[in-house]
Enzyme design. Sequence first.
Site, mmCIF file in Angstrom:
data_model
loop_
_atom_site.group_PDB
_atom_site.id
_atom_site.type_symbol
_atom_site.label_atom_id
_atom_site.label_comp_id
_atom_site.label_asym_id
_atom_site.label_seq_id
_atom_site.Cartn_x
_atom_site.Cartn_y
_atom_site.Cartn_z
ATOM 1 C CB ALA A 1 31.147 88.158 46.028
ATOM 2 N N GLY B 1 27.704 91.835 46.730
ATOM 3 C CA GLY B 1 27.439 91.131 47.980
ATOM 4 C C GLY B 1 27.472 92.037 49.187
ATOM 5 C CD GLU C 1 23.416 90.315 46.616
ATOM 6 O OE1 GLU C 1 22.568 89.653 46.005
ATOM 7 O OE2 GLU C 1 24.644 90.114 46.491
ATOM 8 C CD GLU D 1 25.746 91.735 41.958
ATOM 9 O OE1 GLU D 1 25.833 91.488 43.172
ATOM 10 O OE2 GLU D 1 25.135 92.729 41.496
#
Length: 284
Positions: A92, A135, A138, A158
Amino acid sequence: MLSFRVSSAIRPGMRSFQRSFAAPANYEMILASTKGENNAVGWIQLNRPKKLNALCKQLGEEVNDALRAFDADDAVRAIVITGSDRAFAAGADIAEMSTQSYVQVYHGGLFSEWNGMRAVRKPIIGAVAGFALGGGCELAMMCDLIIASESARFGQPEIKLGTIPGMGGTQRLTRAIGKSRAMHMVLTGDMLTAQDLAESGLVAKVVPDDALVDEALSMANSIASYSLPTIMLAKEAVNCAYETTLNEGIRVERKLFESTFATKDQKEGMGAFVEKRKPNWTHE
Protein backbone atom coordinates in the site's frame (compact mmCIF):
# COMPACT_ATOMS: atom_id res chain seq x y z
CA MET A 1 -21.67 1.88 -23.73
CA LEU A 2 -18.02 0.80 -23.64
CA SER A 3 -15.62 2.66 -25.88
CA PHE A 4 -12.27 1.58 -27.28
CA ARG A 5 -9.25 3.51 -28.45
CA VAL A 6 -5.81 2.73 -29.88
CA SER A 7 -3.01 2.77 -27.34
CA SER A 8 0.76 2.59 -27.75
CA ALA A 9 1.48 1.82 -24.08
CA ILE A 10 2.76 -1.75 -24.14
CA ARG A 11 4.78 -3.43 -21.42
CA PRO A 12 8.23 -4.60 -22.55
CA GLY A 13 8.00 -8.15 -23.83
CA MET A 14 4.23 -8.01 -23.98
CA ARG A 15 2.41 -8.93 -27.16
CA SER A 16 0.61 -6.01 -28.76
CA PHE A 17 -3.12 -6.14 -28.28
CA GLN A 18 -5.98 -5.72 -30.70
CA ARG A 19 -7.84 -2.97 -28.93
CA SER A 20 -7.45 -0.75 -25.88
CA PHE A 21 -10.22 -0.50 -23.36
CA ALA A 22 -11.44 2.78 -21.97
CA ALA A 23 -14.17 3.15 -19.37
CA PRO A 24 -15.97 6.49 -19.02
CA ALA A 25 -13.16 7.85 -16.83
CA ASN A 26 -9.61 8.32 -18.13
CA TYR A 27 -7.24 6.04 -16.23
CA GLU A 28 -4.00 7.46 -14.88
CA MET A 29 -2.67 4.53 -12.84
CA ILE A 30 -3.65 1.46 -14.85
CA LEU A 31 -3.60 0.28 -18.45
CA ALA A 32 -6.77 -1.57 -19.42
CA SER A 33 -7.28 -3.46 -22.67
CA THR A 34 -8.79 -6.55 -24.20
CA LYS A 35 -6.61 -9.36 -25.54
CA GLY A 36 -6.68 -12.91 -26.74
CA GLU A 37 -8.96 -14.80 -29.08
CA ASN A 38 -11.99 -12.69 -30.01
CA ASN A 39 -10.81 -10.09 -27.49
CA ALA A 40 -12.40 -12.22 -24.77
CA VAL A 41 -9.78 -11.47 -22.10
CA GLY A 42 -9.91 -8.27 -20.08
CA TRP A 43 -6.38 -7.16 -19.20
CA ILE A 44 -5.56 -4.75 -16.34
CA GLN A 45 -1.96 -3.67 -15.76
CA LEU A 46 -1.07 -1.63 -12.68
CA ASN A 47 0.95 1.34 -13.89
CA ARG A 48 2.66 3.33 -11.12
CA PRO A 49 6.26 2.43 -12.00
CA LYS A 50 7.89 5.11 -9.83
CA LYS A 51 5.99 3.77 -6.80
CA LEU A 52 6.43 0.07 -7.70
CA ASN A 53 2.65 -0.03 -8.20
CA ALA A 54 1.95 0.87 -4.58
CA LEU A 55 -1.78 0.68 -3.92
CA CYS A 56 -3.47 4.01 -3.31
CA LYS A 57 -7.12 4.97 -3.27
CA GLN A 58 -7.13 6.23 -6.87
CA LEU A 59 -5.47 3.07 -8.20
CA GLY A 60 -7.98 0.92 -6.32
CA GLU A 61 -10.89 2.89 -7.72
CA GLU A 62 -9.52 2.61 -11.26
CA VAL A 63 -8.93 -1.15 -11.01
CA ASN A 64 -12.42 -1.75 -9.67
CA ASP A 65 -13.97 0.54 -12.29
CA ALA A 66 -12.28 -1.47 -15.05
CA LEU A 67 -13.33 -4.74 -13.39
CA ARG A 68 -16.95 -3.64 -13.28
CA ALA A 69 -16.84 -2.66 -16.94
CA PHE A 70 -15.24 -5.96 -17.99
CA ASP A 71 -17.73 -7.88 -15.86
CA ALA A 72 -20.58 -6.12 -17.68
CA ASP A 73 -19.07 -6.69 -21.15
CA ASP A 74 -20.59 -9.84 -22.67
CA ALA A 75 -17.59 -10.22 -24.99
CA VAL A 76 -15.18 -10.59 -22.04
CA ARG A 77 -15.13 -13.98 -20.33
CA ALA A 78 -11.94 -13.88 -18.24
CA ILE A 79 -9.84 -11.12 -16.65
CA VAL A 80 -6.12 -10.79 -15.86
CA ILE A 81 -4.55 -8.37 -13.38
CA THR A 82 -0.80 -7.88 -13.62
CA GLY A 83 1.93 -5.39 -12.78
CA SER A 84 5.45 -4.85 -14.05
CA ASP A 85 8.43 -7.17 -14.26
CA ARG A 86 9.83 -5.53 -11.12
CA ALA A 87 6.71 -5.44 -9.00
CA PHE A 88 3.15 -6.69 -9.13
CA ALA A 89 2.49 -4.26 -6.28
CA ALA A 90 5.03 -3.53 -3.57
CA GLY A 91 2.39 -2.75 -0.95
CA ALA A 92 0.00 0.00 0.00
CA ASP A 93 1.06 3.62 -0.43
CA ILE A 94 2.53 4.28 3.03
CA ALA A 95 2.87 8.01 2.40
CA GLU A 96 -0.86 8.24 1.74
CA MET A 97 -1.90 6.68 5.03
CA SER A 98 1.01 7.18 7.46
CA THR A 99 -0.44 10.27 9.17
CA GLN A 100 -4.09 9.20 9.27
CA SER A 101 -5.86 8.80 12.61
CA TYR A 102 -8.09 5.92 13.69
CA VAL A 103 -11.18 8.02 13.04
CA GLN A 104 -9.96 8.93 9.54
CA VAL A 105 -9.17 5.30 8.70
CA TYR A 106 -12.42 3.95 10.16
CA HIS A 107 -14.80 6.65 8.98
CA GLY A 108 -13.10 6.94 5.59
CA GLY A 109 -13.19 3.18 5.01
CA LEU A 110 -9.51 2.71 4.17
CA PHE A 111 -9.18 0.05 1.43
CA SER A 112 -12.97 -0.16 1.00
CA GLU A 113 -12.53 0.58 -2.71
CA TRP A 114 -11.26 -3.00 -3.09
CA ASN A 115 -14.50 -4.56 -1.81
CA GLY A 116 -15.90 -4.50 -5.34
CA MET A 117 -13.58 -7.31 -6.45
CA ARG A 118 -15.67 -9.81 -4.53
CA ALA A 119 -18.69 -8.93 -6.65
CA VAL A 120 -16.98 -9.69 -9.98
CA ARG A 121 -18.54 -12.87 -11.36
CA LYS A 122 -16.01 -13.63 -14.09
CA PRO A 123 -12.71 -15.39 -13.26
CA ILE A 124 -9.79 -13.13 -12.36
CA ILE A 125 -6.22 -14.34 -12.84
CA GLY A 126 -3.42 -12.62 -10.94
CA ALA A 127 -0.21 -12.65 -13.04
CA VAL A 128 2.53 -11.86 -10.53
CA ALA A 129 6.16 -10.95 -11.19
CA GLY A 130 8.59 -9.28 -8.80
CA PHE A 131 7.35 -8.05 -5.45
CA ALA A 132 3.83 -8.75 -4.18
CA LEU A 133 4.08 -7.35 -0.67
CA GLY A 134 1.51 -6.20 1.85
CA GLY A 135 -1.49 -4.94 -0.08
CA GLY A 136 0.08 -6.35 -3.24
CA CYS A 137 0.07 -9.86 -1.79
CA GLU A 138 -3.51 -9.29 -0.62
CA LEU A 139 -4.54 -8.08 -4.08
CA ALA A 140 -3.06 -11.22 -5.63
CA MET A 141 -5.06 -13.32 -3.17
CA MET A 142 -8.26 -11.49 -4.12
CA CYS A 143 -7.85 -12.97 -7.59
CA ASP A 144 -9.37 -16.37 -8.28
CA LEU A 145 -6.01 -17.94 -9.09
CA ILE A 146 -2.40 -16.84 -9.23
CA ILE A 147 0.24 -17.49 -11.88
CA ALA A 148 3.66 -16.32 -10.72
CA SER A 149 7.05 -15.88 -12.31
CA GLU A 150 10.09 -17.53 -10.77
CA SER A 151 11.27 -14.12 -9.53
CA ALA A 152 8.03 -13.35 -7.67
CA ARG A 153 8.28 -12.72 -3.95
CA PHE A 154 5.27 -12.63 -1.65
CA GLY A 155 5.10 -11.15 1.82
CA GLN A 156 3.03 -9.46 4.51
CA PRO A 157 5.60 -7.09 6.06
CA GLU A 158 3.09 -4.86 7.90
CA ILE A 159 4.52 -6.01 11.26
CA LYS A 160 7.68 -4.06 10.40
CA LEU A 161 5.58 -0.87 10.14
CA GLY A 162 3.78 -1.30 13.46
CA THR A 163 0.52 -2.53 11.97
CA ILE A 164 -1.09 -5.67 10.53
CA PRO A 165 -2.60 -6.63 7.15
CA GLY A 166 -5.84 -4.79 6.46
CA MET A 167 -7.05 -6.07 3.07
CA GLY A 168 -7.74 -9.68 4.05
CA GLY A 169 -4.18 -10.96 4.43
CA THR A 170 -4.64 -12.70 7.79
CA GLN A 171 -7.84 -14.36 6.60
CA ARG A 172 -7.02 -15.43 3.04
CA LEU A 173 -3.49 -16.56 3.86
CA THR A 174 -4.71 -18.78 6.71
CA ARG A 175 -7.35 -20.39 4.50
CA ALA A 176 -4.90 -20.89 1.63
CA ILE A 177 -1.69 -22.05 3.32
CA GLY A 178 -2.68 -22.97 6.88
CA LYS A 179 -2.29 -21.29 10.26
CA SER A 180 1.40 -22.00 10.86
CA ARG A 181 2.69 -20.65 7.54
CA ALA A 182 0.32 -17.69 7.71
CA MET A 183 1.61 -16.89 11.20
CA HIS A 184 5.15 -17.11 9.86
CA MET A 185 4.48 -14.58 7.11
CA VAL A 186 2.42 -12.20 9.26
CA LEU A 187 4.55 -12.29 12.42
CA THR A 188 8.00 -12.14 10.79
CA GLY A 189 7.35 -10.16 7.62
CA ASP A 190 9.52 -12.67 5.75
CA MET A 191 9.13 -12.95 1.99
CA LEU A 192 8.41 -16.34 0.42
CA THR A 193 9.14 -17.42 -3.13
CA ALA A 194 6.55 -18.32 -5.72
CA GLN A 195 7.70 -21.94 -5.50
CA ASP A 196 7.22 -21.94 -1.71
CA LEU A 197 3.64 -20.79 -2.12
CA ALA A 198 2.94 -23.11 -5.04
CA GLU A 199 3.84 -26.00 -2.75
CA SER A 200 1.44 -24.55 -0.15
CA GLY A 201 -1.38 -24.17 -2.65
CA LEU A 202 -1.62 -20.38 -2.85
CA VAL A 203 0.03 -20.14 -6.30
CA ALA A 204 -1.47 -22.25 -9.08
CA LYS A 205 1.53 -22.23 -11.43
CA VAL A 206 5.13 -20.98 -11.49
CA VAL A 207 6.64 -20.08 -14.85
CA PRO A 208 9.88 -18.55 -16.16
CA ASP A 209 9.96 -14.76 -15.90
CA ASP A 210 9.80 -14.22 -19.65
CA ALA A 211 6.82 -16.57 -20.00
CA LEU A 212 4.47 -14.97 -17.47
CA VAL A 213 2.44 -12.83 -19.88
CA ASP A 214 2.06 -15.63 -22.42
CA GLU A 215 1.09 -18.17 -19.75
CA ALA A 216 -1.47 -15.85 -18.16
CA LEU A 217 -2.97 -15.04 -21.53
CA SER A 218 -2.99 -18.73 -22.51
CA MET A 219 -4.83 -19.71 -19.34
CA ALA A 220 -7.28 -16.82 -19.73
CA ASN A 221 -7.89 -17.83 -23.37
CA SER A 222 -8.54 -21.40 -22.25
CA ILE A 223 -11.10 -20.27 -19.67
CA ALA A 224 -12.68 -17.81 -22.11
CA SER A 225 -13.15 -20.59 -24.67
CA TYR A 226 -15.91 -22.16 -22.58
CA SER A 227 -19.53 -21.19 -21.89
CA LEU A 228 -19.73 -17.91 -19.97
CA PRO A 229 -22.67 -18.86 -17.72
CA THR A 230 -20.96 -22.15 -16.87
CA ILE A 231 -17.68 -20.36 -16.09
CA MET A 232 -19.52 -18.03 -13.72
CA LEU A 233 -21.39 -20.89 -12.02
CA ALA A 234 -18.14 -22.83 -11.56
CA LYS A 235 -16.49 -19.82 -9.91
CA GLU A 236 -19.49 -19.37 -7.62
CA ALA A 237 -19.39 -23.03 -6.58
CA VAL A 238 -15.67 -23.01 -5.72
CA ASN A 239 -15.98 -19.73 -3.80
CA CYS A 240 -18.84 -21.24 -1.80
CA ALA A 241 -16.45 -23.95 -0.56
CA TYR A 242 -14.17 -21.16 0.66
CA GLU A 243 -16.79 -19.71 3.00
CA THR A 244 -19.21 -22.41 4.15
CA THR A 245 -19.51 -25.92 5.63
CA LEU A 246 -19.04 -29.05 3.56
CA ASN A 247 -22.72 -30.00 3.74
CA GLU A 248 -23.88 -26.53 2.71
CA GLY A 249 -21.26 -26.36 -0.03
CA ILE A 250 -22.37 -29.68 -1.50
CA ARG A 251 -25.99 -28.49 -1.40
CA VAL A 252 -25.08 -25.27 -3.23
CA GLU A 253 -22.97 -27.14 -5.78
CA ARG A 254 -25.84 -29.52 -6.52
CA LYS A 255 -28.23 -26.61 -7.11
CA LEU A 256 -25.73 -24.84 -9.38
CA PHE A 257 -25.04 -28.09 -11.25
CA GLU A 258 -28.75 -28.62 -11.78
CA SER A 259 -29.14 -25.05 -12.98
CA THR A 260 -26.75 -25.69 -15.88
CA PHE A 261 -29.42 -27.96 -17.36
CA ALA A 262 -31.51 -24.84 -17.96
CA THR A 263 -28.86 -23.47 -20.34
CA LYS A 264 -28.53 -23.98 -24.07
CA ASP A 265 -24.78 -24.46 -23.61
CA GLN A 266 -25.26 -27.57 -21.46
CA LYS A 267 -27.31 -29.14 -24.25
CA GLU A 268 -24.72 -28.05 -26.81
CA GLY A 269 -21.75 -29.29 -24.78
CA MET A 270 -23.16 -32.73 -24.07
CA GLY A 271 -24.56 -33.00 -27.58
CA ALA A 272 -21.17 -32.14 -29.07
CA PHE A 273 -19.49 -34.77 -26.88
CA VAL A 274 -21.93 -37.48 -28.00
CA GLU A 275 -21.56 -36.43 -31.64
CA LYS A 276 -17.76 -36.20 -31.35
CA ARG A 277 -17.52 -32.58 -32.52
CA LYS A 278 -16.37 -29.27 -31.09
CA PRO A 279 -19.12 -27.42 -29.19
CA ASN A 280 -20.38 -24.08 -30.46
CA TRP A 281 -21.12 -22.06 -27.34
CA THR A 282 -23.81 -19.37 -27.52
CA HIS A 283 -23.34 -18.32 -23.87
CA GLU A 284 -27.01 -18.87 -23.18
